[in-house]
Design a protein around this motif. Structure first.
Motif, PDB file in Angstrom:
ATOM      1  N   ARG A 190      -6.818   1.251   6.600  1.00 34.43           N
ATOM      2  CA  ARG A 190      -8.096   1.307   6.048  1.00 34.43           C
ATOM      3  C   ARG A 190      -8.676   0.125   5.195  1.00 34.43           C
ATOM      4  N   ILE A 191      -7.675  -0.674   4.413  1.00 35.06           N
ATOM      5  CA  ILE A 191      -7.937  -1.980   3.746  1.00 35.06           C
ATOM      6  C   ILE A 191      -8.158  -2.975   4.530  1.00 35.06           C
ATOM      7  N   GLU A 248       6.718   2.185   0.713  1.00 35.29           N
ATOM      8  CA  GLU A 248       5.142   1.388   0.814  1.00 35.29           C
ATOM      9  C   GLU A 248       5.145   0.809   2.136  1.00 35.29           C
ATOM     10  N   LEU A 271     -10.692  -0.681  -3.051  1.00 33.30           N
ATOM     11  CA  LEU A 271     -10.098   0.290  -1.937  1.00 33.30           C
ATOM     12  C   LEU A 271      -8.929   0.933  -2.265  1.00 33.30           C
ATOM     13  N   HIS A 272      -8.124   0.275  -2.932  1.00 35.08           N
ATOM     14  CA  HIS A 272      -6.712   0.742  -3.281  1.00 35.08           C
ATOM     15  C   HIS A 272      -6.567   1.929  -4.195  1.00 35.08           C
ATOM     16  N   SER A 273      -5.428   2.567  -4.075  1.00 35.92           N
ATOM     17  CA  SER A 273      -5.279   3.771  -4.704  1.00 35.92           C
ATOM     18  C   SER A 273      -4.309   3.646  -5.862  1.00 35.92           C
ATOM     19  N   THR A 322       0.753  -1.219   0.076  1.00 33.42           N
ATOM     20  CA  THR A 322      -0.025  -0.014   0.241  1.00 33.42           C
ATOM     21  C   THR A 322       0.748   1.308   0.180  1.00 33.42           C
ATOM     22  N   ASN A 323       0.232   2.253  -0.047  1.00 30.30           N
ATOM     23  CA  ASN A 323       1.114   3.643  -0.341  1.00 30.30           C
ATOM     24  C   ASN A 323       1.322   4.296   0.968  1.00 30.30           C
ATOM     25  N   SER A 324       0.414   3.828   1.971  1.00 23.17           N
ATOM     26  CA  SER A 324       0.957   4.500   3.407  1.00 23.17           C
ATOM     27  C   SER A 324       0.045   3.453   4.393  1.00 23.17           C
ATOM     28  N   GLU A 349      -1.934   4.620   6.678  1.00 26.24           N
ATOM     29  CA  GLU A 349      -3.362   5.061   6.513  1.00 26.24           C
ATOM     30  C   GLU A 349      -4.318   4.009   5.488  1.00 26.24           C
ATOM     31  N   GLU A 350      -3.635   3.785   4.469  1.00 21.43           N
ATOM     32  CA  GLU A 350      -4.339   3.202   3.291  1.00 21.43           C
ATOM     33  C   GLU A 350      -4.167   1.385   3.852  1.00 21.43           C
TER      34      GLU A 350
END
Length: 107
Positions: free
Chosen positions: A18-19, A53, A75-77, A10-12, A14-15
């Motif tokens: 969230r996922i 990441e 959900l992913h950016s 993930t990129n963060s 927070e992401e």
């Protein structure tokens, strides 16, 4: 019943949280582990990219893999997120039974 570990980048933080929360809340995964950041080096659109990441590891059942992948993509950016699965060959039977109990029936 076969269980799997799903490895997601993930990129963060927070992401990843969230996922992970969504997967556990929807009972697609029994557990989500957000790891410390990692430096990734990869080729993307003819460029060499170096980024920080955050790895996310979730535990689920084999019959839920497609649902897990679909939810993560939703959900992913990223345009093309890293989502790979590894079968769990063996482990603590009580823990594997817990994964089964904490995940829902496949749709």
């Amino acid at each position: 019943m076969t269980h799997h570990i799903v490895y997601i980048m993930t990129n963060s933080n927070e992401e990843a949280l969230r996922i992970g929360r969504a997967l556990v809340r929807e009972r697609l995964a029994a557990c989500a582990n957000v790891l410390s950041s990692a430096t990734s080096v990869y080729r993307w659109q003819d460029d060499i990219v170096e980024e920080t990441e955050v790895p996310l590891i979730v535990k689920t059942r084999e019959d839920l893999i497609e649902d897990v992948i679909g939810k993560v993509v939703e959900l992913h950016s990223y345009e093309c997120p890293c989502i790979v699965t590894l079968p769990i060959a063996t482990g603590n039977l009580a823990y594997l039974n817990w994964i089964t109990a904490e995940t829902r029936a496949a749709t």
